[in-house]
Design a protein around this motif. Structure first.
Motif, PDB file in Angstrom:
ATOM      1  N   LEU A 339      44.808 -72.274 -13.063  1.00 51.81           N
ATOM      2  CA  LEU A 339      44.108 -70.996 -12.986  1.00 51.81           C
ATOM      3  C   LEU A 339      45.018 -69.929 -13.765  1.00 51.81           C
ATOM      4  O   LEU A 339      46.094 -69.803 -13.740  1.00 51.81           O
ATOM      5  CB  LEU A 339      44.365 -70.417 -11.655  1.00 51.81           C
ATOM      6  CG  LEU A 339      43.809 -68.924 -11.127  1.00 51.81           C
ATOM      7  CD1 LEU A 339      42.319 -68.868 -11.664  1.00 51.81           C
ATOM      8  CD2 LEU A 339      43.966 -68.483  -9.725  1.00 51.81           C
ATOM      9  N   ARG A 340      44.080 -69.380 -15.011  1.00 49.90           N
ATOM     10  CA  ARG A 340      44.821 -68.532 -15.697  1.00 49.90           C
ATOM     11  C   ARG A 340      44.191 -67.050 -15.357  1.00 49.90           C
ATOM     12  O   ARG A 340      42.840 -67.047 -15.272  1.00 49.90           O
ATOM     13  CB  ARG A 340      44.388 -68.977 -17.316  1.00 49.90           C
ATOM     14  CG  ARG A 340      44.406 -67.736 -18.230  1.00 49.90           C
ATOM     15  CD  ARG A 340      45.846 -67.654 -18.863  1.00 49.90           C
ATOM     16  NE  ARG A 340      45.817 -66.237 -19.526  1.00 49.90           N
ATOM     17  CZ  ARG A 340      45.688 -66.163 -20.722  1.00 49.90           C
ATOM     18  NH1 ARG A 340      45.428 -67.229 -21.386  1.00 49.90           N
ATOM     19  NH2 ARG A 340      45.768 -65.016 -21.381  1.00 49.90           N
ATOM     20  N   ARG A 341      45.189 -66.226 -15.233  1.00 47.66           N
ATOM     21  CA  ARG A 341      44.655 -64.903 -14.685  1.00 47.66           C
ATOM     22  C   ARG A 341      44.951 -63.976 -15.883  1.00 47.66           C
ATOM     23  O   ARG A 341      45.596 -63.933 -16.632  1.00 47.66           O
ATOM     24  CB  ARG A 341      45.835 -64.367 -13.564  1.00 47.66           C
ATOM     25  CG  ARG A 341      45.353 -65.258 -12.357  1.00 47.66           C
ATOM     26  CD  ARG A 341      46.228 -65.088 -11.016  1.00 47.66           C
ATOM     27  NE  ARG A 341      45.973 -65.672  -9.985  1.00 47.66           N
ATOM     28  CZ  ARG A 341      46.500 -65.670  -8.836  1.00 47.66           C
ATOM     29  NH1 ARG A 341      48.011 -65.761  -8.826  1.00 47.66           N
ATOM     30  NH2 ARG A 341      45.979 -66.164  -7.891  1.00 47.66           N
ATOM     31  N   LEU A 342      43.608 -63.196 -15.756  1.00 47.11           N
ATOM     32  CA  LEU A 342      43.688 -62.150 -17.012  1.00 47.11           C
ATOM     33  C   LEU A 342      43.781 -60.726 -16.037  1.00 47.11           C
ATOM     34  O   LEU A 342      43.102 -60.545 -15.158  1.00 47.11           O
ATOM     35  CB  LEU A 342      42.311 -61.964 -17.537  1.00 47.11           C
ATOM     36  CG  LEU A 342      42.424 -61.221 -18.802  1.00 47.11           C
ATOM     37  CD1 LEU A 342      43.134 -62.043 -19.964  1.00 47.11           C
ATOM     38  CD2 LEU A 342      40.669 -61.283 -19.498  1.00 47.11           C
ATOM     39  N   TRP A 343      44.649 -59.822 -16.848  1.00 47.81           N
ATOM     40  CA  TRP A 343      45.052 -58.501 -15.928  1.00 47.81           C
ATOM     41  C   TRP A 343      44.213 -57.406 -16.467  1.00 47.81           C
ATOM     42  O   TRP A 343      44.127 -57.356 -17.861  1.00 47.81           O
ATOM     43  CB  TRP A 343      46.481 -58.440 -16.080  1.00 47.81           C
ATOM     44  CG  TRP A 343      47.022 -59.429 -15.697  1.00 47.81           C
ATOM     45  CD1 TRP A 343      48.298 -59.917 -16.724  1.00 47.81           C
ATOM     46  CD2 TRP A 343      47.580 -60.157 -14.589  1.00 47.81           C
ATOM     47  NE1 TRP A 343      48.918 -61.083 -16.224  1.00 47.81           N
ATOM     48  CE2 TRP A 343      48.482 -61.116 -14.782  1.00 47.81           C
ATOM     49  CE3 TRP A 343      46.987 -60.074 -13.351  1.00 47.81           C
ATOM     50  CZ2 TRP A 343      48.943 -62.202 -13.641  1.00 47.81           C
ATOM     51  CZ3 TRP A 343      47.216 -60.814 -12.327  1.00 47.81           C
ATOM     52  CH2 TRP A 343      48.545 -61.769 -12.699  1.00 47.81           C
ATOM     53  N   LEU A 344      43.430 -56.552 -15.645  1.00 49.38           N
ATOM     54  CA  LEU A 344      42.742 -55.537 -16.136  1.00 49.38           C
ATOM     55  C   LEU A 344      43.214 -54.328 -15.583  1.00 49.38           C
ATOM     56  O   LEU A 344      43.882 -54.238 -14.469  1.00 49.38           O
ATOM     57  CB  LEU A 344      41.038 -55.521 -15.570  1.00 49.38           C
ATOM     58  CG  LEU A 344      40.469 -56.970 -15.851  1.00 49.38           C
ATOM     59  CD1 LEU A 344      39.112 -56.749 -15.229  1.00 49.38           C
ATOM     60  CD2 LEU A 344      40.288 -57.054 -17.505  1.00 49.38           C
ATOM     61  N   THR A 345      43.108 -53.280 -16.409  1.00 37.46           N
ATOM     62  CA  THR A 345      43.689 -51.871 -15.769  1.00 37.46           C
ATOM     63  C   THR A 345      42.695 -51.235 -14.902  1.00 37.46           C
ATOM     64  O   THR A 345      41.551 -51.800 -15.008  1.00 37.46           O
ATOM     65  CB  THR A 345      43.818 -50.767 -17.337  1.00 37.46           C
ATOM     66  OG1 THR A 345      42.444 -50.935 -17.860  1.00 37.46           O
ATOM     67  CG2 THR A 345      44.717 -51.601 -18.275  1.00 37.46           C
ATOM     68  N   PRO A 346      43.074 -50.292 -14.035  1.00 37.72           N
ATOM     69  CA  PRO A 346      42.191 -49.844 -13.316  1.00 37.72           C
ATOM     70  C   PRO A 346      40.818 -49.316 -13.848  1.00 37.72           C
ATOM     71  O   PRO A 346      39.603 -49.327 -13.554  1.00 37.72           O
ATOM     72  CB  PRO A 346      42.865 -48.807 -12.556  1.00 37.72           C
ATOM     73  CG  PRO A 346      44.243 -49.130 -12.591  1.00 37.72           C
ATOM     74  CD  PRO A 346      44.368 -49.718 -13.960  1.00 37.72           C
ATOM     75  N   GLU A 347      40.977 -48.735 -15.105  1.00 39.40           N
ATOM     76  CA  GLU A 347      39.939 -48.090 -16.082  1.00 39.40           C
ATOM     77  C   GLU A 347      38.813 -49.288 -16.231  1.00 39.40           C
ATOM     78  O   GLU A 347      37.685 -49.024 -16.490  1.00 39.40           O
ATOM     79  CB  GLU A 347      40.388 -47.259 -17.140  1.00 39.40           C
ATOM     80  CG  GLU A 347      41.223 -45.910 -16.770  1.00 39.40           C
ATOM     81  CD  GLU A 347      42.773 -46.409 -16.359  1.00 39.40           C
ATOM     82  OE1 GLU A 347      43.167 -45.519 -15.842  1.00 39.40           O
ATOM     83  OE2 GLU A 347      43.036 -47.450 -16.569  1.00 39.40           O
ATOM     84  N   GLU A 348      39.588 -50.220 -16.964  1.00 41.34           N
ATOM     85  CA  GLU A 348      38.830 -51.667 -17.374  1.00 41.34           C
ATOM     86  C   GLU A 348      37.921 -51.947 -16.040  1.00 41.34           C
ATOM     87  O   GLU A 348      36.603 -52.216 -16.230  1.00 41.34           O
ATOM     88  CB  GLU A 348      39.445 -52.623 -17.978  1.00 41.34           C
ATOM     89  CG  GLU A 348      40.169 -52.181 -19.271  1.00 41.34           C
ATOM     90  CD  GLU A 348      41.103 -53.304 -19.740  1.00 41.34           C
ATOM     91  OE1 GLU A 348      41.215 -53.546 -20.963  1.00 41.34           O
ATOM     92  OE2 GLU A 348      41.719 -54.113 -18.979  1.00 41.34           O
ATOM     93  N   GLU A 349      38.600 -52.297 -14.878  1.00 41.05           N
ATOM     94  CA  GLU A 349      37.655 -52.616 -13.988  1.00 41.05           C
ATOM     95  C   GLU A 349      36.803 -51.720 -13.300  1.00 41.05           C
ATOM     96  O   GLU A 349      35.533 -52.250 -12.967  1.00 41.05           O
ATOM     97  CB  GLU A 349      38.911 -52.997 -12.404  1.00 41.05           C
ATOM     98  CG  GLU A 349      38.319 -53.491 -11.533  1.00 41.05           C
ATOM     99  CD  GLU A 349      39.319 -54.112 -10.484  1.00 41.05           C
ATOM    100  OE1 GLU A 349      39.013 -54.709  -9.369  1.00 41.05           O
ATOM    101  OE2 GLU A 349      40.643 -53.473 -10.556  1.00 41.05           O
ATOM    102  N   ALA A 381      33.423 -50.562 -21.938  1.00 40.37           N
ATOM    103  CA  ALA A 381      34.382 -51.255 -21.192  1.00 40.37           C
ATOM    104  C   ALA A 381      33.882 -52.678 -20.869  1.00 40.37           C
ATOM    105  O   ALA A 381      34.678 -53.667 -20.931  1.00 40.37           O
ATOM    106  CB  ALA A 381      34.523 -50.651 -19.638  1.00 40.37           C
ATOM    107  N   TYR A 382      32.759 -52.905 -20.493  1.00 41.08           N
ATOM    108  CA  TYR A 382      31.898 -54.278 -20.450  1.00 41.08           C
ATOM    109  C   TYR A 382      32.229 -55.069 -21.570  1.00 41.08           C
ATOM    110  O   TYR A 382      32.647 -56.231 -21.608  1.00 41.08           O
ATOM    111  CB  TYR A 382      30.613 -53.886 -20.000  1.00 41.08           C
ATOM    112  CG  TYR A 382      29.857 -55.521 -19.735  1.00 41.08           C
ATOM    113  CD1 TYR A 382      30.055 -55.830 -18.430  1.00 41.08           C
ATOM    114  CD2 TYR A 382      28.905 -56.102 -20.584  1.00 41.08           C
ATOM    115  CE1 TYR A 382      29.504 -56.983 -18.177  1.00 41.08           C
ATOM    116  CE2 TYR A 382      28.248 -57.176 -20.035  1.00 41.08           C
ATOM    117  CZ  TYR A 382      28.384 -57.759 -18.972  1.00 41.08           C
ATOM    118  OH  TYR A 382      27.819 -58.841 -18.746  1.00 41.08           O
ATOM    119  N   LYS A 383      31.832 -54.356 -22.698  1.00 44.87           N
ATOM    120  CA  LYS A 383      32.268 -55.183 -24.042  1.00 44.87           C
ATOM    121  C   LYS A 383      33.689 -55.518 -24.225  1.00 44.87           C
ATOM    122  O   LYS A 383      33.834 -56.515 -24.685  1.00 44.87           O
ATOM    123  CB  LYS A 383      31.588 -54.122 -25.164  1.00 44.87           C
ATOM    124  CG  LYS A 383      30.025 -54.383 -25.329  1.00 44.87           C
ATOM    125  CD  LYS A 383      29.769 -53.636 -26.677  1.00 44.87           C
ATOM    126  CE  LYS A 383      30.201 -52.204 -27.064  1.00 44.87           C
ATOM    127  NZ  LYS A 383      29.838 -51.786 -28.226  1.00 44.87           N
TER     128      LYS A 383
END
Length: 760
Positions: A339-349, A381-383
């Motif tokens: 499982l490779r996890r990608l971290w998103l900022t609150p703004e990105e999420e 943000a989606y792009k």
């Protein structure tokens, strides 16, 4: 002996019928005979009276009684005449013969003659009494009383009885013989026909078919043949259910497919939701499985393929367990894939997940009457997040042509981004939610960009043919692309995408897994104890995320309506709704959850009482084992989606019911309804229909439940998630093989073109 018994079954009722007919017919014949002779005697009496009118009239004028006596004495010489008397109009007897009864007066004779049966018994036997007027020119001058002998009538009646008995006996004998012959021939025909059926040779008509030849079955054998064929089909179905599919899809077969057709190539799955979440609780880190149909379906495939799963790390303890490259082996304790996890900022999420994906695409694709919201910032943000996941795929790829499984609407742009970086990759995109019609999709401001991104896929899968058709029509409306409807392909910018339906499913539980389950009775006892309900209480369950597309509000209205229409179920039925909180930060979801709580409280206040609540709302996350126990304990499972791609809750319920009991109520707007017609298919918007289906489910006989559930289990077992993945990978394997052959052919052509000048 068997034939004689069969014949007696016909003969005994026939003989009893004939005896009863004779018993009823003889008295009737006696009455008819008497009436016929009575009419005849009356006619004879009138004739005698008319003959004697003139001489009697003259004798009366002359007052010559001797002549009157002589006249009646000569008339008495008729063999059927017993006695004659001559009366005056005032009822005085003038003359009579010697046999005329002295006790019979003129008045009595007149009374007897007017009766329906003018019969009088004298010493010589019964006589018929007739009184006839004697007339001349002046009118009535006397009455002639005639007594006719009735003994001959009794003799004729006796003869008639004898003839009738002989006739009935002869008819009975003839009918008995005919019956015996017909019964014998029919029995032989039935035996021959049944033997032919049992031999599987069709039905033989011995009386009509030529020697040694077969013909169509006689009409009397058709019902038997139809019933026998139906029973054989039932036995065949039961055998098939017991044996299971001939070539069942399982992890081993999927791995074999991967190594034979895909040459063991690397498999990478990309999804927003991770299959395992690590949450920090105090000083400890616990592992949870998210409430997601996508995870339920795809996770077993990854365990079989041993690939890499790239997902957003959303757990509070996720960063504590990964290595330096943000990887962790899962499942815990087995470590079958990465499982490779990608971290998103609150703004990105907020922009990518809550904004564009769940406020824009989710309501756009679901006909649930919630307006989509599209913001420029959410689109950016989606792009951006799609590009980050594309970079992660490239980083994890160990070759130029990995197999990438892109999951769901969060990554509509990802296929084209991966195609740009890895042109030889096989990209399988599966859209887990419905695809709208072209008019609805046209609402999206970036519709062309989304379609172009999805057409970077090698294969694009949907749950149903209907969704495939909608996508083809949408591309035809908004893009300049070549569409081949016959092969269901789209050619866009020199790339070809196969559009295909792959109905998703679940992992069928193995015998080892089932052996670890608690019994149905234990699950039910545990649930009843938790809810403080009696053991014979009827329980319906619903298991969903807290989402407005799942029809939770509609099923609550159906429960309320059922208790209104059938108040005898108040106190005997409860509905348990498990609703895992989801996207609670969005205003639409927050208001929806508040409304569900209000409706639940209203129903419980209206129909509940001390110790009883008709609705139990469990707004919390339940683990897989807890949900499975709930399925096994329930009498009914409600899946009332307003619009759903597939919905795997219904298949999980079926897989959990190894006792072949329980009833599934399924929305016609869920993709699973096309595969599971044995469920009670309903329109969730129709409250009356849903309420009546709920009543039918809790009153359904166990035999019908078993028949429906056995068929559903056979379907879900055969069309499991490994079959879903296997079909997609098999199609991908054929595509990769075709591309490799084309590449080799192109190399040969290039080599031939380069060598041609040297030959000259």
């Amino acid at each position: 002996m068997k034939t004689l018994r069969l014949q007696l079954r016909f003969l005994i009722p026939l003989l009893l019928t004939l005896v009863a007919a004779a018993y009823l017919a003889l008295p009737l014949m006696d009455q008819l005979t008497l009436r016929w002779f009575a009419r005849d005697l009356n006619a004879r009496g009138e004739l005698v009276a008319n003959t004697l009118s003139d001489p009697v009239g003259e004798s009366l004028l002359q007052d010559n009684k001797r002549r009157l006596q002589s006249l009646i004495d000569r008339a008495i010489q008729d063999e059927r005449m017993v006695a004659i008397g001559l009366c005056t109009p005032d009822g005085t007897m003038l003359v009579r013969t010697a046999q005329f009864p002295k006790s019979l007066s003129c008045a009595n004779a007149s009374v007897i003659s007017q009766q329906p049966e003018p019969r009088l018994r004298i010493d010589g036997g019964p006589v018929h009494v007739g009184v006839h007027p004697v007339n001349n020119e002046t009118g009535r001058v006397a009455d002639l009383v005639l007594l006719h002998d009735l003994s001959f009538v009794d003799r004729r009646s006796l003869d008639t009885r004898r003839y009738l008995i002989v006739l009935i006996s002869c008819l009975g004998l003839v009918m008995a013989l005919i019956t015996m012959v017909v019964a014998q021939l029919s029995w032989r025909g039935w035996v021959s026909g049944v033997r032919a059926i049992m031999r599987g040779e069709g039905l033989l008509s011995p009386m009509l078919a030529p020697s040694g030849g077969n013909s169509a079955p006689p009409p009397e054998l058709e019902p038997f043949a139809a019933d026998l064929r139906a029973r054989l089909r039932d036995l065949e179905d039961e055998y098939r259910r017991a044996q299971g599919p001939e070539a069942e899809w399982n992890p081993e077969r999927l791995r074999q497919l991967l190594h034979t057709r895909m040459r063991g190539d690397q498999v990478i799955v990309v999804s927003n939701r991770e299959p395992y979440i690590h949450e920090k609780e105090g000083e400890h880190v616990v592992v949870k499985r998210p409430a997601s149909g996508l995870v339920t379906a795809v996770e077993p495939v990854m365990r079989a393929c041993s690939g890499t799963w790239i997902a957003h790390g959303s757990g509070s303890g996720d960063k504590l367990v990964v290595d330096s490259r943000d990887r962790v082996r899962v499942p815990p304790g087995k470590e079958e894939y990465t499982l490779r996890r990608l971290w998103l900022t609150p703004e990105e999420e907020q922009g990518y997940y809550y904004g564009f994906a769940n406020e824009g695409l989710w309501p756009l694709c679901h006909v649930a009457h919630v307006r989509p919201v599209f913001r420029e910032s959410d689109w950016e943000a989606y792009k951006h997040v799609n590009q980050r996941f594309a970079d992660a795929v490239v980083a994890e790829a160990r070759s130029e042509d990995p197999i990438v499984l892109v999951q769901d609407y969060h990554f509509a742009l990802l296929p084209a981004m991966i195609r740009k970086r890895l042109p030889r990759a096989t990209i399988l995109t599966f859209w887990h939610i419905p695809w709208p019609n072209p008019e609805s999709f046209g609402i999206c401001p970036w519709r062309r960009e989304i379609l172009q991104g999805m057409l970077g896929s090698t294969i694009l899968g949907f749950h149903t043919r209907y969704h495939c058709k909608n996508f083809l029509e949408t591309v035809d409306r908004y893009l300049e692309a070549r569409i081949e409807h016959e092969h269901s392909t789209i050619s866009f910018q020199q790339d070809t995408t196969l559009i295909e339906a792959y109905p998703i499913s679940i992992e069928w539980p193995t015998d080892t897994m089932v052996s670890r389950w608690p019994s149905v009775s234990a699950c039910r006892a545990k649930l009843m104890e938790r809810l403080d309900l009696p053991h014979d209480h009827k329980v319906a369950v619903g298991v969903d995320r807290f989402d407005y597309t799942k029809g939770i509000l509609e099923r609550l209205h159906a429960v309320e309506r059922m208790l209104e229409k059938y108040p005898e179920w108040i106190g005997r039925f409860s509905f348990v709704q498990v609703a895992a909180p989801s996207r609670s930060s969005l205003e639409e979801y927050k208001s929806f959850q508040d409304r569900i709580h209000r409706v639940t409280a209203r129903i419980n206040e209206r129909f509940g009482h001390a110790g009883y609540a008709p609705v139990h709302l469990l707004a919390q996350h339940f683990g897989h084992e807890a949900v499975n126990e709930l399925y096994r304990a329930a009498d009914v499972c409600l899946v009332t989606s307003l619009h759903d791609g597939m919905n795997l809750v219904c298949k999980e319920f079926v897989a959990a019911r190894d006792d072949e009991q329980g009833v599934l109520i399924l929305s016609r707007f869920a993709g699973a309804a096309r595969e599971m017609p044995e469920a009670l298919i309903v329109n969730p918007y129709h409250v009356e229909e849903l309420a009546d289906a709920l009543l039918r489910s809790i009153t359904m006989p166990p035999a019908e439940q078993r028949e429906r559930m056995a068929s559903l289990r056979m379907t879900v077992r055969e069309f499991n998630v490994y079959r879903w993945a296997g079909r997609m990978l098999a199609d991908a394997g054929r595509t990769r093989l075709r591309e490799r052959i084309e590449a080799r052919v192109q190399r040969h052509q290039d080599h031939h073109a380069d060598a041609a000048p040297l030959l000259h």
